[in-house]
Design an enzyme around this catalytic site. Structure first.
Site, PDB file in Angstrom:
ATOM      1  N   SER A  39     -47.431  51.263 -43.989  1.00  0.00           N
ATOM      2  CA  SER A  39     -46.088  51.960 -44.127  1.00  0.00           C
ATOM      3  C   SER A  39     -45.755  51.544 -45.353  1.00  0.00           C
ATOM      4  CB  SER A  39     -45.427  52.220 -42.933  1.00  0.00           C
ATOM      5  OG  SER A  39     -44.708  51.001 -43.061  1.00  0.00           O
ATOM      6  N   ASN A  40     -44.827  52.320 -46.048  1.00  0.00           N
ATOM      7  CA  ASN A  40     -43.982  51.872 -47.377  1.00  0.00           C
ATOM      8  C   ASN A  40     -43.095  50.713 -46.853  1.00  0.00           C
ATOM      9  OD1 ASN A  40     -45.471  54.119 -48.319  1.00  0.00           O
ATOM     10  ND2 ASN A  40     -43.632  55.310 -49.141  1.00  0.00           N
ATOM     11  N   GLU A  41     -42.747  50.567 -45.806  1.00  0.00           N
ATOM     12  CA  GLU A  41     -41.732  49.545 -45.537  1.00  0.00           C
ATOM     13  C   GLU A  41     -42.567  48.147 -45.371  1.00  0.00           C
ATOM     14  OE1 GLU A  41     -41.790  52.327 -43.323  1.00  0.00           O
ATOM     15  OE2 GLU A  41     -40.016  52.944 -44.175  1.00  0.00           O
ATOM     16  N   GLU A  77     -58.023  50.745 -50.241  1.00  0.00           N
ATOM     17  CA  GLU A  77     -57.306  51.975 -49.684  1.00  0.00           C
ATOM     18  C   GLU A  77     -56.055  52.249 -50.351  1.00  0.00           C
ATOM     19  OE1 GLU A  77     -56.521  51.931 -45.344  1.00  0.00           O
ATOM     20  OE2 GLU A  77     -55.893  53.838 -45.574  1.00  0.00           O
ATOM     21  N   GLN A 117     -62.453  55.874 -39.689  1.00  0.00           N
ATOM     22  CA  GLN A 117     -62.013  54.432 -39.482  1.00  0.00           C
ATOM     23  C   GLN A 117     -61.432  54.271 -38.238  1.00  0.00           C
ATOM     24  OE1 GLN A 117     -58.403  54.119 -42.252  1.00  0.00           O
ATOM     25  NE2 GLN A 117     -58.571  51.789 -42.367  1.00  0.00           N
ATOM     26  N   GLY A 118     -61.968  53.137 -37.752  1.00  0.00           N
ATOM     27  CA  GLY A 118     -61.230  52.754 -36.266  1.00  0.00           C
ATOM     28  C   GLY A 118     -60.397  51.486 -36.319  1.00  0.00           C
ATOM     29  N   SER A 147     -56.479  51.107 -36.290  1.00  0.00           N
ATOM     30  CA  SER A 147     -55.276  51.361 -35.550  1.00  0.00           C
ATOM     31  C   SER A 147     -55.504  51.632 -34.083  1.00  0.00           C
ATOM     32  CB  SER A 147     -54.321  52.572 -35.971  1.00  0.00           C
ATOM     33  OG  SER A 147     -54.180  52.442 -37.455  1.00  0.00           O
TER      34      SER A 147
END
Ligand SMILES: Cc1cc2nc3c(=O)[nH]c(=O)nc-3n(C[C@H](O)[C@H](O)[C@H](O)COP(=O)(O)OP(=O)(O)OC[C@H]3O[C@@H](n4cnc5c(N)ncnc54)[C@H](O)[C@@H]3O)c2cc1C
Length: 397
Positions: free
Chosen positions: A382-384, A244, A126-127, A129
């Site tokens: 992220s969880n945030e 995802e 997976q490209g 980020s």
């Protein structure tokens, strides 16, 4: 709302369990229960066993190898795989790029790529980020410029998991730098053997090598490898990220780890009294087991609600409830590894699964799994970021 399983669903769970007992090589099960990874060849071998059974891509449309199972059966299947534990298929192919291709890809892309993903003939990575584009993914700078019947890609991707094994990568690249940032992005399928692709490994805190940097220097990609419409890649990326996130509760893995903790804590490790005799330890473990059960119920509630309102998947809209499952799922996986580390104690210095003297089997893989799973609250959004999605999409703040 009916949250119990029907007799048919209970029989189905038994069928999956019997299949795993008969078909999964014991050495793979042992590796996974010790927190080790299967090699590329081992995962390909297992994927082909599943494929022969017709179960490699159960959630796909039947025409492309899916089973037609309803969401409850799919959940039972995942749960049994994770609890056994048996290897999960390579998510970059089966859960990420596969669904994007069968939903938005051309007829030729479907025929070319889907059968090879289902059998793990192609290893995808997976490209998305980049060094300056993680949570704010739309800030990505990798560019793809049209040149006749090709795109020419320049830029860098970061954190690319298992790229060292991959022969294909799906890439988000900027194709219009004048448009609003979400609108000038395209979704491209890139052969890793193309001249100008370089993979550089990065060591993680657990001592493993699973992530990489990937560089693109004038990489020429046939325009046929553009998925859907040019500049519409952000829509496909959101669809992919919703899928995802959905797979990240991984309740079965937490159940299996809690069970392992209970077994180890009932025994005398290296002559010490069983930890289960300690009321504080017992309370922590029981608390976790209850939380895991609650997450399983939440997962079933989400499935039941989706059934009620019709499938959101395929409409390109991630269900915001998947953010709740992602947050709690990652927190509980991390909490179980913390309790396991606490139980193992100083023996956790036997860091790697294949190290250490006899008598320390119980400690193998404990520390590396603990360190490795810190990633769960970062990747997949992220969880945030998930909390912000919940605040906006569910609480309306
Ligand atoms: C082990 C691992 C494997 C990965 N594999 C892949 C892969 O295969 N392919 C791929 O494309 N990517 C992959 N990723 C990347 C992952 O998606 C990003 O790390 C993630 O999106 C976070 O981006 P970042 O690392 O740039 O951190 P940043 O976005 O810089 O965030 C840093 C911190 O700030 C917080 N933060 C940022 N913005 C906000 C905000 N608006 N509100 C509140 N808090 C905020 C974040 O929560 C985080 O705690 C992987 C990451 C890890 C750790």
């Amino acid at each position: 709302m009916e949250l119990g399983f029907t007799p048919e669903e209970i029989a189905f769970r038994q069928e999956v369990r019997s299949f795993l007992r008969a078909a999964l090589p014991e050495v793979y099960r042992r590796k996974l229960s010790e927190g080790r990874r299967l090699s590329k060849d081992e995962l390909a071998h297992w994927t082909r066993i599943l494929h022969a059974q017709g179960w490699a891509v159960p959630h796909w449309p039947v025409e492309w190898g899916g089973t037609g199972w309803d969401p409850v059966r799919q959940m039972i299947f995942r749960d049994e795989i994770q609890q056994f534990p048996a290897p999960e298929t390579l998510s970059f192919g089966t859960s990420m790029v596969g669904p994007v291709v069968y939903t938005f890809g051309s007829r030729a892309q479907k025929a070319r790529f889907l059968p090879r993903i289902a059998r793990l003939d192609d290893w995808w990575c997976q490209g998305f980020s980049e060094p300056g584009a993680g949570s704010d993914l739309a800030a990505l700078k990798t560019r793809a410029v049209r040149d006749g019947d090709h795109f020419v890609i320049n830029g860098q991707k970061a954190w690319t998991t298992l790229a060292q094994h991959a022969n294909w990568i799906f890439v988000l690249a900027r194709t219009d730098s004048t448009a609003k940032k979400q609108q000038g992005i395209s979704f491209l399928l890139v052969d890793m053997a193309s001249p100008g692709v370089t993979v550089r490994p990065v060591e993680t805190i657990d001592g493993g090598f699973e992530i990489n940097e990937v560089f693109f220097d004038d990489v020429r990609v046939p325009a046929d490898n553009l998925v859907g419409a040019e500049n519409k890649g952000w829509d496909y990326a959101k669809f992919l990220l919703g899928n995802e996130r959905n797979g990240q509760a991984r309740v079965g893995l937490s159940k299996a780890r809690a069970r392992r903790i209970r077994e180890l804590a009932s025994a005398s490790l290296n002559g010490a009294a069983p930890r289960l005799a300690d009321p504080a330890f017992r309370r922590r473990l029981a608390g976790l087991e209850v939380e895991i059960k609650a997450l399983e119920m939440t997962q079933l509630r989400v499935i039941a609600a989706e059934r009620g309102e019709g499938q959101r998947q395929g409409e390109g809209k991630p269900n915001p409830a998947s953010s709740i499952l992602k947050i709690r799922g990652s927190e509980l996986q991390q909490a179980t590894t913390e309790l396991l580390m606490d139980l193992i104690g100083p023996a956790a210095l036997v860091r790697h699964a294949d190290e250490g003297p006899d008598g320390y089997d119980f400690a193998r893989g404990g520390a590396s799994t603990y360190f490795n799973l810190r990633k769960l609250s970062i990747y997949g959004g992220s969880n945030e970021i998930q909390r912000t999605i919940i605040a906006k999409a569910i609480l309306g703040l």
